[in-house]
Design an enzyme around this catalytic site. Structure first.
Site, PDB file in Angstrom:
ATOM      1  N   ALA A  74      -6.843  -3.771   0.774  1.00  0.00           N
ATOM      2  CA  ALA A  74      -6.693  -3.400   2.182  1.00  0.00           C
ATOM      3  C   ALA A  74      -7.053  -1.927   2.345  1.00  0.00           C
ATOM      4  O   ALA A  74      -7.203  -1.206   1.355  1.00  0.00           O
ATOM      5  CB  ALA A  74      -5.257  -3.619   2.646  1.00  0.00           C
ATOM      6  N   LYS A  75      -7.227  -1.495   3.559  1.00  0.00           N
ATOM      7  CA  LYS A  75      -7.387  -0.062   3.828  1.00  0.00           C
ATOM      8  C   LYS A  75      -6.973   0.185   5.258  1.00  0.00           C
ATOM      9  O   LYS A  75      -7.100  -0.696   6.117  1.00  0.00           O
ATOM     10  CB  LYS A  75      -8.852   0.353   3.650  1.00  0.00           C
ATOM     11  N   GLY A  76      -6.479   1.405   5.516  1.00  0.00           N
ATOM     12  CA  GLY A  76      -6.110   1.756   6.877  1.00  0.00           C
ATOM     13  C   GLY A  76      -6.578   3.153   7.198  1.00  0.00           C
ATOM     14  O   GLY A  76      -7.042   3.881   6.323  1.00  0.00           O
TER      15      GLY A  76
END
Ligand code: GLU
Length: 439
Positions: free
Chosen positions: A122-124
């Site tokens: 994931a990445k934010g």
């Protein structure tokens, strides 16, 4: 008028790439697709990996210190979780965009799979120039972003961590906000909702230096394939932030020589070697490497920097910085990606043509997420390991991944970059094959 017929679309008929040829997401999926070809991966797995599972965009207001309000845009992209909870950093940078965060999430899936961590990817991020915010504004932004993410993060569902523009303080605020907004009584046992926290708040020894340390472990493992030793190694760095400065000081401690550095302030070179520990202290006080003159270091222009002869060039800054022009100017044997996605596909082709080996970020910079995993394990078990234990565990995992990459490279006759993605995809595909697709 007859109604248009609705054609059911098979997964493999889904559009695989955005149209923009400069899309970072297209670049990341391109690497995955190339590896799927080499490994003869089942088409449905390739198709699943070509899109994120979930894409969340939040717009949220924050009160600034002068009493005015500003609206910010934040992202959390959950690419894949077949191997375990989604895992990946949160970036604060003015250039954060949906396409880039999607690409970074793909790389997290690949990185965790290659390292054999029980995590997905994931990445934010938030599109913000954190440098112009006061500490209290940064805290309110972080708390409001965390609240907006709500139950889309969680200690066994999606675990954020630091990335460009964020640090342990921001992770502490994220954790505190998450814990304070949980209704169940077990909330104090959920500190592993975030990794990369400060030691005071449940962080791990060795997390801050982990990415730089990981680069060093990978190089030590692979150097002999190139007839190189750490004692004689000469290297240069593009970027001197957390990753670059720790990579420099740790490699120096192994006997290697830092010869040139380029950061946002300027570039310096010294043929006899720049004292990395001294430069790290200087850069922390002066906002960059520019003006550093100790030991005969002198200023150099960008072209001169790239053309400086070294064994290893480490790009440890933002994406897309090594294009075909930079790749054509480099005078090195190995490019070891310290940052995520620094080499463009065109840059990679030039490196291949020039016989310069490319060690990809999913291998080289995986030390950060690996120590994040060790922090998560310690938090779950309610224990705190010493620095030597963390280093040993990290070395073990990184060395195993580096030899996995070498083995795939030999077995399939592909370069190390393709082999790294191949070793990751192979693990994910095996899990899909075994589990099947629900229902
Ligand atoms: N942001 C780091 C990376 O790109 C670390 C992510 C993590 O620790 O979860 O690998």
């Amino acid at each position: 008028m007859p109604l248009p017929s609705i054609q059911p679309r098979l997964p493999h008929a889904e559009p695989m790439h955005p149209a923009d040829p400069d899309s970072l997401f297209a670049m990341a999926v391109g690497s995955v697709n190339a590896a799927c070809e080499v490994m003869n991966t089942a088409p449905f797995v390739k198709s699943i990996l070509s899109q994120p599972k979930n894409e969340l965009i939040v717009n949220f207001p924050v009160m600034l210190d002068d009493g005015s309000y500003r609206l910010f845009k934040g992202y959390r992209i959950q690419h894949n979780n077949i191997l375990g909870p989604y895992k990946g950093g949160v970036r604060y940078h003015p250039d954060v965009s949906l396409d880039d965060v999607k690409a970074l999430a793909v790389w997290m899936t690949m990185k965790c799979a290659l390292m054999r961590l029980p995590f997905g990817g994931a990445k934010g991020g938030v599109s913000v120039d954190a440098k112009v915010l006061s500490p209290t504004e940064l805290m309110r932004l972080t708390r409001r972003f965390t609240t907006a993410l709500g139950q889309n993060i969680g200690p066994d569902f999606d675990i954020p961590a630091p990335d460009v523009g964020t640090n342990s303080q921001i992770m502490d605020w994220m954790m505190d906000t998450y814990l304070n907004t949980q209704s169940n009584g077990a909330r104090q046992a959920m500190q592993h909702v975030v990794t990369g926290k400060s030691l005071t708040c449940g962080g791990s020894e060795g997390r801050e230096k982990a990415t730089g340390q990981g680069i060093c472990f990978v190089l030590l493992e692979l150097l002999s394939q190139f007839g190189l030793t750490p004692e004689k190694l000469r290297f240069s760095l593009l970027g001197f932030g957390n990753v670059g400065s720790y990579a420099a000081t740790i490699l120096e401690d192994c006997g290697a020589k830092l010869v040139a550095v380029l950061d946002q302030s300027g570039a310096i070179v010294c043929n006899d070697g720049i004292k990395a520990h001294d430069l790290a202290a200087y850069a922390a006080n002066h906002g960059g490497v520019r003006g550093y003159r100790a030991g005969g270091a002198k200023e150099i222009d960008h072209h001169g920097f790239y053309a400086t002869p070294v064994d290893v060039f480490i790009p440890a800054a933002l994406e897309r910085m090594v294009d075909e022009h930079v790749a054509g100017s480099l005078n090195c044997r190995i490019v070891a990606e310290g940052g995520n996605g620094p080499v463009t596909p065109q840059g990679a082709s030039v490196l291949a043509r020039r016989n310069i080996a490319l060690l990809p970020a999913i291998l080289c910079n995986a030390g950060g997420v690996t120590v994040s995993y060790l922090e998560w394990v310690q938090n779950k078990a309610g224990v705190h390991w010493g620095a030597d234990r963390v280093d040993d565990e990290l070395r073990h995992i990184m060395v195993a991944a580096a030899s996995r990459v070498s083995a795939v490279s030999r077995q399939y006759g592909v370069d190390l970059a393709t082999a790294a993605f191949g070793a990751a995809v192979e693990h994910i595909a095996a899990s899909y094959k075994q589990r099947g697709i629900f229902p």
